[in-house]
Design a protein around this motif. Structure first.
Motif, PDB file in Angstrom:
ATOM      1  N   UNK A 188      11.898 -16.644  -4.367  1.00  0.00           N
ATOM      2  CA  UNK A 188      11.068 -17.536  -3.556  1.00  0.00           C
ATOM      3  C   UNK A 188      10.657 -16.883  -2.244  1.00  0.00           C
ATOM      4  N   UNK A 189      11.582 -16.160  -1.610  1.00  0.00           N
ATOM      5  CA  UNK A 189      11.261 -15.515  -0.332  1.00  0.00           C
ATOM      6  C   UNK A 189      10.222 -14.418  -0.524  1.00  0.00           C
ATOM      7  N   UNK A 190      10.392 -13.600  -1.552  1.00  0.00           N
ATOM      8  CA  UNK A 190       9.434 -12.517  -1.782  1.00  0.00           C
ATOM      9  C   UNK A 190       8.069 -13.066  -2.172  1.00  0.00           C
ATOM     10  N   UNK A 191       8.056 -14.155  -2.953  1.00  0.00           N
ATOM     11  CA  UNK A 191       6.780 -14.747  -3.353  1.00  0.00           C
ATOM     12  C   UNK A 191       6.034 -15.314  -2.154  1.00  0.00           C
ATOM     13  N   UNK A 192       6.771 -15.876  -1.193  1.00  0.00           N
ATOM     14  CA  UNK A 192       6.131 -16.403   0.009  1.00  0.00           C
ATOM     15  C   UNK A 192       5.539 -15.296   0.873  1.00  0.00           C
ATOM     16  N   UNK A 193       5.954 -14.071   0.638  1.00  0.00           N
ATOM     17  CA  UNK A 193       5.450 -12.944   1.420  1.00  0.00           C
ATOM     18  C   UNK A 193       4.082 -12.466   0.944  1.00  0.00           C
ATOM     19  N   UNK A 194       3.689 -12.840  -0.268  1.00  0.00           N
ATOM     20  CA  UNK A 194       2.414 -12.378  -0.821  1.00  0.00           C
ATOM     21  C   UNK A 194       1.296 -13.294  -0.330  1.00  0.00           C
ATOM     22  N   UNK A 195       0.456 -12.772   0.545  1.00  0.00           N
ATOM     23  CA  UNK A 195      -0.617 -13.582   1.116  1.00  0.00           C
ATOM     24  C   UNK A 195      -1.871 -13.597   0.253  1.00  0.00           C
ATOM     25  N   UNK A 196      -2.208 -12.456  -0.320  1.00  0.00           N
ATOM     26  CA  UNK A 196      -3.465 -12.383  -1.065  1.00  0.00           C
ATOM     27  C   UNK A 196      -3.375 -11.314  -2.144  1.00  0.00           C
ATOM     28  N   UNK A 197      -3.981 -11.614  -3.283  1.00  0.00           N
ATOM     29  CA  UNK A 197      -4.077 -10.657  -4.386  1.00  0.00           C
ATOM     30  C   UNK A 197      -5.552 -10.500  -4.733  1.00  0.00           C
ATOM     31  N   UNK A 198      -6.041  -9.271  -4.649  1.00  0.00           N
ATOM     32  CA  UNK A 198      -7.444  -8.999  -4.962  1.00  0.00           C
ATOM     33  C   UNK A 198      -7.528  -7.983  -6.098  1.00  0.00           C
ATOM     34  N   UNK A 199      -8.437  -8.218  -7.016  1.00  0.00           N
ATOM     35  CA  UNK A 199      -8.691  -7.281  -8.109  1.00  0.00           C
ATOM     36  C   UNK A 199     -10.077  -6.694  -7.880  1.00  0.00           C
ATOM     37  N   UNK A 200     -10.114  -5.385  -7.628  1.00  0.00           N
ATOM     38  CA  UNK A 200     -11.340  -4.729  -7.188  1.00  0.00           C
ATOM     39  C   UNK A 200     -11.744  -3.605  -8.131  1.00  0.00           C
ATOM     40  N   UNK A 201     -13.018  -3.314  -8.136  1.00  0.00           N
ATOM     41  CA  UNK A 201     -13.546  -2.195  -8.914  1.00  0.00           C
ATOM     42  C   UNK A 201     -13.252  -0.875  -8.213  1.00  0.00           C
ATOM     43  N   UNK A 202     -12.910   0.133  -9.009  1.00  0.00           N
ATOM     44  CA  UNK A 202     -12.884   1.495  -8.510  1.00  0.00           C
ATOM     45  C   UNK A 202     -11.669   1.876  -7.697  1.00  0.00           C
ATOM     46  N   UNK A 203     -11.794   3.024  -7.013  1.00  0.00           N
ATOM     47  CA  UNK A 203     -10.662   3.611  -6.326  1.00  0.00           C
ATOM     48  C   UNK A 203     -10.150   4.776  -7.152  1.00  0.00           C
ATOM     49  N   UNK A 204      -8.863   5.022  -7.088  1.00  0.00           N
ATOM     50  CA  UNK A 204      -8.281   6.115  -7.871  1.00  0.00           C
ATOM     51  C   UNK A 204      -8.438   5.887  -9.366  1.00  0.00           C
ATOM     52  N   UNK A 205      -8.376   4.635  -9.759  1.00  0.00           N
ATOM     53  CA  UNK A 205      -8.486   4.269 -11.166  1.00  0.00           C
ATOM     54  C   UNK A 205      -9.542   3.169 -11.296  1.00  0.00           C
ATOM     55  N   UNK A 206      -9.937   2.830 -12.512  1.00  0.00           N
ATOM     56  CA  UNK A 206     -11.010   1.838 -12.686  1.00  0.00           C
ATOM     57  C   UNK A 206     -10.768   0.504 -11.989  1.00  0.00           C
ATOM     58  N   UNK A 207      -9.503   0.053 -11.944  1.00  0.00           N
ATOM     59  CA  UNK A 207      -9.193  -1.239 -11.329  1.00  0.00           C
ATOM     60  C   UNK A 207      -8.141  -1.057 -10.246  1.00  0.00           C
ATOM     61  N   UNK A 208      -8.429  -1.565  -9.064  1.00  0.00           N
ATOM     62  CA  UNK A 208      -7.471  -1.553  -7.968  1.00  0.00           C
ATOM     63  C   UNK A 208      -6.969  -2.970  -7.726  1.00  0.00           C
ATOM     64  N   UNK A 209      -5.666  -3.128  -7.731  1.00  0.00           N
ATOM     65  CA  UNK A 209      -5.049  -4.406  -7.380  1.00  0.00           C
ATOM     66  C   UNK A 209      -4.535  -4.267  -5.951  1.00  0.00           C
ATOM     67  N   UNK A 210      -5.181  -4.971  -5.045  1.00  0.00           N
ATOM     68  CA  UNK A 210      -4.842  -4.893  -3.626  1.00  0.00           C
ATOM     69  C   UNK A 210      -4.032  -6.121  -3.233  1.00  0.00           C
ATOM     70  N   UNK A 211      -2.816  -5.889  -2.767  1.00  0.00           N
ATOM     71  CA  UNK A 211      -1.909  -6.981  -2.418  1.00  0.00           C
ATOM     72  C   UNK A 211      -1.629  -6.939  -0.924  1.00  0.00           C
ATOM     73  N   UNK A 212      -1.861  -8.064  -0.270  1.00  0.00           N
ATOM     74  CA  UNK A 212      -1.598  -8.185   1.161  1.00  0.00           C
ATOM     75  C   UNK A 212      -0.345  -9.022   1.354  1.00  0.00           C
ATOM     76  N   UNK A 213       0.614  -8.468   2.121  1.00  0.00           N
ATOM     77  CA  UNK A 213       1.895  -9.134   2.331  1.00  0.00           C
ATOM     78  C   UNK A 213       2.106  -9.422   3.812  1.00  0.00           C
ATOM     79  N   UNK A 214       2.812 -10.504   4.096  1.00  0.00           N
ATOM     80  CA  UNK A 214       3.191 -10.806   5.473  1.00  0.00           C
ATOM     81  C   UNK A 214       4.576 -10.261   5.784  1.00  0.00           C
ATOM     82  N   UNK A 215       5.298  -9.855   4.741  1.00  0.00           N
ATOM     83  CA  UNK A 215       6.678  -9.425   4.902  1.00  0.00           C
ATOM     84  C   UNK A 215       7.009  -8.436   3.792  1.00  0.00           C
ATOM     85  N   UNK A 216       7.809  -7.435   4.096  1.00  0.00           N
ATOM     86  CA  UNK A 216       8.121  -6.402   3.110  1.00  0.00           C
ATOM     87  C   UNK A 216       8.946  -6.923   1.939  1.00  0.00           C
ATOM     88  N   UNK A 217       9.472  -8.141   2.048  1.00  0.00           N
ATOM     89  CA  UNK A 217      10.183  -8.734   0.910  1.00  0.00           C
ATOM     90  C   UNK A 217       9.275  -8.864  -0.299  1.00  0.00           C
TER      91      UNK A 217
END
Length: 259
Positions: A188-217
């Motif tokens: 529960x604590x680690x899940x509360x740390x995940x603010x945003x999940x974005x699925x984007x085109x491109x980068x090193x590989x075809x799909x980039x999953x960008x995760x923004x966290x408020x806490x390293x948990x």
């Protein structure tokens, strides 16, 4: 009882027909409610009902379309000569049914999900497919349902996508129900740390999953939940995951934790 279920069908007539049937099916919607009674009220888990289903279905459809654009051929196309639009039907149906088994119990719920899904597949597919196609679409959907959870490994592109899409439903709001109910643990604590999940085109590989966290948990969610799903999907070569902590100081989630 009525829940809103929508995915971007585009020009996929088969997918539109199937989603229309999903929206109208009162028994299916009742099962979603029952899944949440078991998950949230009895077990203190996160939502496994209509909101989760819609998030996973939309994410799976997005991932499939992105991978197809990068030259990935769905298994139902390569193995049976069907079309990409049929693969879209499979990932949406598997997403819709993947957690139905929670109405029975959490352990091995994916097996119960497949059992319960059969009734709906037998009801939905004849409106769109021939007998032979029903057998193919049904079997591929059931495979994706069963293999979304360990210890079973997906053997199709579509199944791998559904497993990853399921794990991507991890933004903070999804963890607030068990947390407010008093369930304070690493999940529960680690899940509360995940603010945003974005699925984007491109980068090193075809799909980039960008995760923004408020806490390293939040690293726990990525390393223990998302990473294994990507690794077992058979599609890891197409995904690049990045995680960033916002702000100069980490946000405090709990004041004190004692055993």
């Amino acid at each position: 009882m009525s829940y809103s279920f929508n995915v971007p069908v585009r020009d996929n007539v088969k997918l539109k027909s199937v989603t229309d049937l999903i929206r109208k099916d009162g028994k299916l919607q009742s099962y979603w409610k029952c899944a949440n009674v078991m998950a949230i009220e009895r077990m203190g888990y996160t939502d496994h009902g209509p909101t989760h289903v819609k998030i996973v279905a939309n994410m799976a459809l997005k991932l499939l379309r992105m991978l197809v654009e990068h030259g990935v051929k769905p298994s139902v196309v390569s193995d049976y000569g069907l079309k990409n639009e049929d693969a879209e039907v499979i990932v949406v149906l598997a997403s819709v049914f993947h957690d139905l088994g929670m109405v029975v119990m959490r352990s091995e719920h994916q097996l119960y999900s497949a059992l319960l899904a059969t009734e709906f597949l037998n009801r939905f597919l004849p409106a769109v497919y021939s007998d032979e196609e029903q057998a193919i679409i049904g079997s591929e959907t059931l495979h994706a349902i069963v293999t979304h959870e360990d210890p079973y490994r997906p053997l199709t592109v579509e199944a791998g996508i559904v497993g990853v899409a399921d794990a991507l439903d991890m933004e903070a709001g999804r963890a607030r129900i068990p947390f407010r109910a008093g369930k304070v643990d690493i999940h529960s604590v680690s899940a509360l740390s995940i603010e945003k999940v974005e699925v984007l085109e491109g980068g090193r590989k075809p799909i980039t999953i960008k995760i923004t966290m408020s806490n390293s948990a939040g690293v726990f969610q990525i390393d223990e939940l998302l990473k294994p799903r990507i690794e077992k999907s058979g599609l890891q070569q197409f995904f690049h995951v990045t995680a960033e902590i916002t702000g100069e100081r980490e946000r405090r989630i709990i004041e004190k934790f004692e055993l």
